[in-house]
Structure formats: structure tokens, C-alpha cells
Design a protein around this motif. Sequence first.
Motif, PDB file in Angstrom:
ATOM      1  N   TYR A 161      71.458  33.082  35.837  1.00 58.43           N
ATOM      2  CA  TYR A 161      71.669  31.695  35.417  1.00 58.43           C
ATOM      3  C   TYR A 161      72.863  31.083  36.141  1.00 58.43           C
TER       4      TYR A 161
ATOM      5  N   PHE B 169      90.602  34.041  28.234  1.00 57.18           N
ATOM      6  CA  PHE B 169      89.607  35.111  28.388  1.00 57.18           C
ATOM      7  C   PHE B 169      88.565  34.790  29.438  1.00 57.18           C
TER       8      PHE B 169
ATOM      9  N   TRP C 279      92.615  15.613  17.566  1.00 60.37           N
ATOM     10  CA  TRP C 279      91.813  14.992  16.504  1.00 60.37           C
ATOM     11  C   TRP C 279      91.735  15.912  15.312  1.00 60.37           C
TER      12      TRP C 279
ATOM     13  N   TYR D  10      77.093  27.065  17.384  1.00 65.00           N
ATOM     14  CA  TYR D  10      76.809  26.151  18.497  1.00 65.00           C
ATOM     15  C   TYR D  10      75.362  25.645  18.425  1.00 65.00           C
TER      16      TYR D  10
ATOM     17  N   GLN E 188      84.165  39.706  19.896  1.00 66.80           N
ATOM     18  CA  GLN E 188      84.793  39.683  21.212  1.00 66.80           C
ATOM     19  C   GLN E 188      86.268  39.331  21.067  1.00 66.80           C
TER      20      GLN E 188
ATOM     21  N   LEU F 218      89.779  37.839  21.890  1.00 60.86           N
ATOM     22  CA  LEU F 218      90.187  36.559  22.495  1.00 60.86           C
ATOM     23  C   LEU F 218      89.078  35.502  22.364  1.00 60.86           C
ATOM     24  N   ARG F 219      87.896  35.787  22.927  1.00 60.44           N
ATOM     25  CA  ARG F 219      86.835  34.795  22.900  1.00 60.44           C
ATOM     26  C   ARG F 219      86.360  34.508  21.479  1.00 60.44           C
TER      27      ARG F 219
ATOM     28  N   TYR G 136      88.804  32.123  19.847  1.00 55.38           N
ATOM     29  CA  TYR G 136      88.588  30.790  20.426  1.00 55.38           C
ATOM     30  C   TYR G 136      87.380  30.117  19.769  1.00 55.38           C
TER      31      TYR G 136
ATOM     32  N   ARG H 269      87.967  28.677  16.266  1.00 50.25           N
ATOM     33  CA  ARG H 269      88.744  27.437  16.351  1.00 50.25           C
ATOM     34  C   ARG H 269      87.897  26.297  16.933  1.00 50.25           C
ATOM     35  N   ASP H 270      87.072  26.652  17.910  1.00 46.38           N
ATOM     36  CA  ASP H 270      86.252  25.659  18.603  1.00 46.38           C
ATOM     37  C   ASP H 270      85.227  25.039  17.656  1.00 46.38           C
TER      38      ASP H 270
ATOM     39  N   ARG I 278      86.907  22.374  15.531  1.00 42.51           N
ATOM     40  CA  ARG I 278      87.270  21.114  16.194  1.00 42.51           C
ATOM     41  C   ARG I 278      86.035  20.352  16.664  1.00 42.51           C
ATOM     42  N   LEU I 279      84.962  21.078  17.010  1.00 41.20           N
ATOM     43  CA  LEU I 279      83.711  20.400  17.368  1.00 41.20           C
ATOM     44  C   LEU I 279      83.187  19.597  16.178  1.00 41.20           C
TER      45      LEU I 279
ATOM     46  N   ARG J 188      84.957  18.387  13.665  1.00 43.30           N
ATOM     47  CA  ARG J 188      85.834  17.219  13.454  1.00 43.30           C
ATOM     48  C   ARG J 188      85.531  16.140  14.486  1.00 43.30           C
ATOM     49  N   LEU J 189      85.360  16.552  15.742  1.00 42.32           N
ATOM     50  CA  LEU J 189      85.104  15.572  16.812  1.00 42.32           C
ATOM     51  C   LEU J 189      83.804  14.813  16.553  1.00 42.32           C
TER      52      LEU J 189
ATOM     53  N   TRP K  13      72.217  26.403  29.156  1.00 39.78           N
ATOM     54  CA  TRP K  13      72.808  27.240  28.108  1.00 39.78           C
ATOM     55  C   TRP K  13      73.980  26.516  27.454  1.00 39.78           C
TER      56      TRP K  13
ATOM     57  N   ASP L 213      77.298  22.522  24.958  1.00 38.14           N
ATOM     58  CA  ASP L 213      78.057  21.747  25.958  1.00 38.14           C
ATOM     59  C   ASP L 213      77.177  21.169  27.045  1.00 38.14           C
ATOM     60  N   ARG L 214      76.004  21.725  27.228  1.00 36.16           N
ATOM     61  CA  ARG L 214      75.159  21.300  28.339  1.00 36.16           C
ATOM     62  C   ARG L 214      74.156  20.204  27.978  1.00 36.16           C
TER      63      ARG L 214
ATOM     64  N   MET M 249      74.341  17.324  30.394  1.00 33.96           N
ATOM     65  CA  MET M 249      73.710  17.637  31.681  1.00 33.96           C
ATOM     66  C   MET M 249      72.178  17.638  31.546  1.00 33.96           C
TER      67      MET M 249
END
Lengths: 203, 203
Positions: free
Chosen positions: A65, A173, A203, B18, B59, B61-62, B65, B68-69, B72-73, B75-76, B186, B189-190, B193
Motif C-alpha cells: 500500500y 514512534f 481545541w 477510527y 503498541q 508509544l503509538r 498517541y 489521545r488522538d 481530540r478527533l 472534540r474537533l 487506509w 484521515d484519508r 483524499m
Amino acid sequence: MTGTSGPIEFWFEFSSPYAYFAALEIEELARRHGRSVAWRPFLLGVVFKLTKMAPLPDQSLRGDYAFRDWERLARLRGVPYTLPPKFPIVSLVPARMFYAAEQMNPEAAPKFALGLFDGLYAKGLDITDAGVAATLGASVGFDAPALVRSASDQRYKDALRARTDEAIGKGVFGSPFFIVDGEPFWGSDRLPMLEIWLSRGGW
Amino acid sequence: MTGTSGPIEFWFEFSSPYAYFAALEIEELARRHGRSVAWRPFLLGVVFKLTKMAPLPDQSLRGDYAFRDWERLARLRGVPYTLPPKFPIVSLVPARMFYAAEQMNPEAAPKFALGLFDGLYAKGLDITDAGVAATLGASVGFDAPALVRSASDQRYKDALRARTDEAIGKGVFGSPFFIVDGEPFWGSDRLPMLEIWLSRGGW
């Protein structure tokens, strides 16, 4: 420097095409918001040993990919891109050289990083070769022999190792990875979100 | 159905926040371009066994993240989100039930999937419980006892397994994952696109 006007930390691995695409946009993005960019190459392979992740080309399905994705990203953005003849690369030489360049001339160092990215992904040059990398440095004003020496200089081995440790300490990472006012953003896909963050002050 | 007017295949794992965020947007996005959406739950854990990837929460570190992500997603985008009390979940029950619902009433099945996502991420319900999941199905018109039975029905065990194999065959390695006219995208976020791809018919 205050909490709301610090630089955008741009953590990246030269061997990451996604970092290349981000590198082409980050300075302009930062300028729009009155920020500077702290260019921070690190060794993603060291991080992967910790996180037990594999480099993209070694990942089944996800690797295929990624190869396709890099091509279409380049077409979408209208920027040059070819998969380097040797890929992935071991980025010790260009990354150490970057930190040497930063010490010689901090303002010109990002131009050197961009030149290295361009050499690797647009021109297909072997930037793991100290002579090749130093020539790219010379074209933005650095002393080529000094850069060649820096690639095997213990000071810059240590500097790169310290930055890689710093990256891990900050939760980096992957590549590219941005930190702005303490907020982490992973991936070139997240530049639009990072920009909203800068516009609103979070935000 | 032609090559340029087929459905957007929306491959997802119910245990993926996600995918939840993408689920809230995909039907509207498809409508803007005159496309339909083929909702395709699959078992991401089966794919991970093949690709040797670990679930995000495992995982280092990831994982941090991602937690937390997701906050915030939400909230956004101004959408409800709470980490489910049990997380990640094993999505066998809701995924089998979805394929049963799809056979009972294809048009209502996406509403059921959205109800399951909403139950899990907005209301904190345990959708791995067949009774809980079936109640969510009943609220969009399905027969609850039939849904409960479907969760242990070999036909829907087989259907889910077949869809998961199909996903692997198509190169799906994460969630959410979209395929439109053979082109893979994938991640939530995409979606921007993917939308450019639909607007231009590729590039």
C-alpha cells in the motif's frame, strides 16, 4: 519563546517518503502561523526496535500500500518522486551531517535537509555516501570537506543518538512526527489538523 | 454497476474508534458523489495475525498517541465519544449480526452498524453482548430474537470469515479501509483524499 509561540518540532527519518512530502510543505505552513520549524532527523530503526514495529517495506499488505501511496501522493501534489534505487536507506550519514550543518549554520541547515530529501527522492542520489551528501551541502553553502569529516565525528554520532533518545522520550514512534506546543501529530496526513491546531490555539 | 460508479467499500472493525469516526461521515460523502456504500465489518485481529501487527492499545508509544488522538478527533468534529469500558472488544457478535441484518434488510443494515458504533462509543454499551446488540438492531426495525440467534448461527460465522478473507485478499490491513474503483485508502484521515479521487475520477 512562550508556550504558544514555540517552534514546530519536525521529527523525521530521511528514509521516509512521507517525511519527504511533509518537508516540502512544513516551512510554508509554519510561516502562515508565524512559527519556526525545528528540523529533527532521528533514526526510526532505533525506535522500531523499541516499539517492535517493522519498516513499511517489510510489512505485508501495508508495505505494498505504501509504495502505491507514495506514487499517488506525488502525482496529487505535483512534486517529483521516484523510489530510490536502494531503499530503505540507513540514514546515519545524512542525519549526522545535518546536525553538524546545524552547528555550522543553523539557518541554512533546513535547506540542506531539503537538498538531501530532494537528492534522494527526486534525483535518485545515494545520500548515504558522505561525498554525495556533502556535495548537496556545498550547493547550499556548507563546506563539503567539513561535512564529510562530520559523518564519522563522535560528536555528531552522539548528537544523533541524543536526538533519537529525545524523540523516544517525547513519544515519537513514526516519521514524520510533529510536536507543537506539546501536542503530537503523526504523519504527513495530519498537517491539515496541525494547521487547525495552530489557527485555533488547540481545541 | 460500472468501474466508475461502483460502491465505496467501507471495511471496518467495530473495535476501531477510527472506523467509528469514519462511519459518521461516509454515507454523506458517498451521497455527494452519487455513490453507495458497501459496509463491510471484518475481524482486524485475524488480519493482524497475518501481518504481525499488534492492536493499537498494545503498541508502545503509538497506543498512547491513539488514545489521545481519539479524544481530540471527537472534540474537533463535535461528535460524542467515550472510550468503551471494555476496550478493545472482540467484535464477533456485532459483526456476525451485521451480516445477518444485511440479509434480512440490506437497506437498513448500515443504520444498524451506525447504531452499534453509537452504542459502543457514545453510550458505552457492551455490544459484544448479543442481547444488547440485538436491542440496538430492534431500534432500527430488526427482529431482536432473530438477531440474537444469528450471533451463533454457522451461516453468519461463515459469512464473517468469508468477508475477512476477502478483506485480506484485497490488501486490507487496517481499519477503516476504503476501496473505490479498485483504489485503496487506509484510515479516516484519508477521506479527504478519497473525496478528491471521486471528484476527479482518479489522478
